[in-house]
Design a protein around this motif. Structure first.
Motif, mmCIF file in Angstrom:
data_model
loop_
_atom_site.group_PDB
_atom_site.id
_atom_site.type_symbol
_atom_site.label_atom_id
_atom_site.label_comp_id
_atom_site.label_asym_id
_atom_site.label_seq_id
_atom_site.Cartn_x
_atom_site.Cartn_y
_atom_site.Cartn_z
ATOM 1 N N GLN A 106 -12.603 17.047 -4.768
ATOM 2 C CA GLN A 106 -13.221 17.792 -3.676
ATOM 3 C C GLN A 106 -14.497 18.485 -4.143
ATOM 4 O O GLN A 106 -15.418 18.664 -3.376
ATOM 5 C CB GLN A 106 -12.256 18.844 -3.115
ATOM 6 C CG GLN A 106 -11.202 18.287 -2.202
ATOM 7 C CD GLN A 106 -11.772 17.718 -0.934
ATOM 8 O OE1 GLN A 106 -12.244 16.600 -0.908
ATOM 9 N NE2 GLN A 106 -11.753 18.475 0.114
ATOM 10 N N SER A 107 -14.536 18.876 -5.400
ATOM 11 C CA SER A 107 -15.690 19.622 -5.887
ATOM 12 C C SER A 107 -16.884 18.726 -6.192
ATOM 13 O O SER A 107 -17.978 19.207 -6.393
ATOM 14 C CB SER A 107 -15.310 20.425 -7.133
ATOM 15 O OG SER A 107 -14.991 19.544 -8.190
ATOM 16 N N CYS A 108 -16.678 17.423 -6.229
ATOM 17 C CA CYS A 108 -17.778 16.496 -6.495
ATOM 18 C C CYS A 108 -18.567 16.246 -5.211
ATOM 19 O O CYS A 108 -18.105 16.522 -4.125
ATOM 20 C CB CYS A 108 -17.244 15.163 -7.019
ATOM 21 S SG CYS A 108 -16.408 15.316 -8.603
ATOM 22 N N GLY A 109 -19.740 15.671 -5.342
ATOM 23 C CA GLY A 109 -20.570 15.366 -4.189
ATOM 24 C C GLY A 109 -20.189 14.077 -3.494
ATOM 25 O O GLY A 109 -20.878 13.625 -2.603
ATOM 26 N N VAL A 110 -19.109 13.467 -3.897
ATOM 27 C CA VAL A 110 -18.674 12.209 -3.311
ATOM 28 C C VAL A 110 -17.272 12.397 -2.784
ATOM 29 O O VAL A 110 -16.434 13.019 -3.416
ATOM 30 C CB VAL A 110 -18.692 11.081 -4.380
ATOM 31 C CG1 VAL A 110 -18.121 9.803 -3.826
ATOM 32 C CG2 VAL A 110 -20.099 10.860 -4.883
ATOM 33 N N TYR A 138 -13.711 10.847 -1.943
ATOM 34 C CA TYR A 138 -12.847 9.738 -2.301
ATOM 35 C C TYR A 138 -11.721 9.672 -1.300
ATOM 36 O O TYR A 138 -11.268 10.687 -0.793
ATOM 37 C CB TYR A 138 -12.267 9.919 -3.712
ATOM 38 C CG TYR A 138 -13.307 9.812 -4.786
ATOM 39 C CD1 TYR A 138 -13.568 8.583 -5.389
ATOM 40 C CD2 TYR A 138 -14.055 10.900 -5.177
ATOM 41 C CE1 TYR A 138 -14.539 8.464 -6.372
ATOM 42 C CE2 TYR A 138 -15.021 10.792 -6.150
ATOM 43 C CZ TYR A 138 -15.255 9.570 -6.744
ATOM 44 O OH TYR A 138 -16.213 9.456 -7.715
ATOM 45 N N SER A 139 -11.266 8.483 -1.041
ATOM 46 C CA SER A 139 -10.119 8.331 -0.154
ATOM 47 C C SER A 139 -9.144 7.365 -0.798
ATOM 48 O O SER A 139 -9.490 6.624 -1.705
ATOM 49 C CB SER A 139 -10.561 7.815 1.208
ATOM 50 O OG SER A 139 -10.905 6.468 1.126
ATOM 51 N N PHE A 140 -7.924 7.371 -0.308
ATOM 52 C CA PHE A 140 -6.915 6.495 -0.871
ATOM 53 C C PHE A 140 -7.058 5.057 -0.377
ATOM 54 O O PHE A 140 -6.308 4.196 -0.772
ATOM 55 C CB PHE A 140 -5.514 7.055 -0.590
ATOM 56 C CG PHE A 140 -5.283 8.317 -1.356
ATOM 57 C CD1 PHE A 140 -5.090 8.279 -2.721
ATOM 58 C CD2 PHE A 140 -5.291 9.544 -0.724
ATOM 59 C CE1 PHE A 140 -4.891 9.444 -3.452
ATOM 60 C CE2 PHE A 140 -5.095 10.712 -1.441
ATOM 61 C CZ PHE A 140 -4.897 10.663 -2.808
ATOM 62 N N THR A 141 -8.041 4.777 0.471
ATOM 63 C CA THR A 141 -8.319 3.403 0.878
ATOM 64 C C THR A 141 -9.313 2.763 -0.071
ATOM 65 O O THR A 141 -9.694 1.627 0.109
ATOM 66 C CB THR A 141 -8.892 3.343 2.313
ATOM 67 O OG1 THR A 141 -10.077 4.138 2.367
ATOM 68 C CG2 THR A 141 -7.883 3.827 3.320
ATOM 69 N N GLY A 142 -9.774 3.485 -1.075
ATOM 70 C CA GLY A 142 -10.629 2.898 -2.086
ATOM 71 C C GLY A 142 -12.094 3.191 -1.899
ATOM 72 O O GLY A 142 -12.917 2.725 -2.660
ATOM 73 N N PRO A 175 -20.800 8.946 -0.226
ATOM 74 C CA PRO A 175 -21.452 10.246 -0.421
ATOM 75 C C PRO A 175 -21.234 11.155 0.792
ATOM 76 O O PRO A 175 -21.235 10.693 1.934
ATOM 77 C CB PRO A 175 -22.938 9.886 -0.565
ATOM 78 C CG PRO A 175 -22.941 8.461 -0.999
ATOM 79 C CD PRO A 175 -21.735 7.834 -0.368
ATOM 80 N N GLU A 176 -21.037 12.438 0.528
ATOM 81 C CA GLU A 176 -20.752 13.403 1.596
ATOM 82 C C GLU A 176 -21.838 13.449 2.658
ATOM 83 O O GLU A 176 -21.554 13.627 3.838
ATOM 84 C CB GLU A 176 -20.570 14.797 0.997
ATOM 85 C CG GLU A 176 -19.172 15.304 1.128
ATOM 86 C CD GLU A 176 -19.037 16.707 0.603
ATOM 87 O OE1 GLU A 176 -19.280 17.642 1.376
ATOM 88 O OE2 GLU A 176 -18.680 16.838 -0.572
#
Length: 172
Positions: A20-24, A26-30, A34-35
């Protein structure tokens, strides 16, 4: 046993908070989109293959839109967008892969579809995440193609859109 379970969930929470702290995102769909990426435009993929299956262009274009719609938070727009997909279907080939004994008929055939894709990430000034590449997938079948063509092309389209989505948004 409870300590192992608790430790596992603590690790999962720490990993999620780190992501969450990164600028990207991620989801569990792979996907890792970028936010600041909010919109996508998928252009119509014209079929310029020497052998033409009429509904292929429409089916492929809609399947790519659906994959992005179902696996991302991006809004699809016409015109300028943060992410752009364009290209063409360059190959639709049927070739024998096994011959029947004592005949010259094919016992097994292979349908291969090739798509040329240009993906542009308008937010990436370096252009490193953009690409132009061909993707191919195939399915083998026995018998006449006409009775199975719709089903086989849907299977191949599903594989192609997965490859394209992963290349664009999962950095694979």
């Amino acid at each position: 046993m409870q300590k192992v379970f608790l430790r596992f969930w603590c690790i999962v929470v720490v990993i999620c908070l780190t992501w969450q702290s990164c600028g990207v995102k991620y989801s569990f769909t792979g996907g890792s989109i970028p936010e600041n990426m909010k919109t996508v435009n998928v252009q119509f993929f014209e079929n310029i293959a020497p052998l033409v299956y009429t509904p292929l262009s429409q089916n492929f274009t809609e399947a790519l839109k659906e994959r992005i719609r179902s696996q991302s938070r991006l809004s699809q727009v016409d015109g300028d967008a943060h992410a752009m997909f364009e290209g063409m279907i360059t190959g639709y080939d049927i070739a024998p892969v096994a011959v029947e004994a004592n005949t010259d008929r094919a016992a097994m055939n292979r349908l291969t579809i090739t798509v040329r894709v240009k993906y542009t990430n308008q937010l990436d000034e370096t252009g490193e995440s953009s690409f132009e590449q061909s993707f191919s997938q195939f399915r083998e079948f026995s018998g006449m193609i006409q009775s199975q063509e719709e089903t086989i092309t849907k299977e191949i389209i599903n594989l192609l859109t997965e490859d394209i989505y992963n290349k664009a948004f999962a950095n694979w």
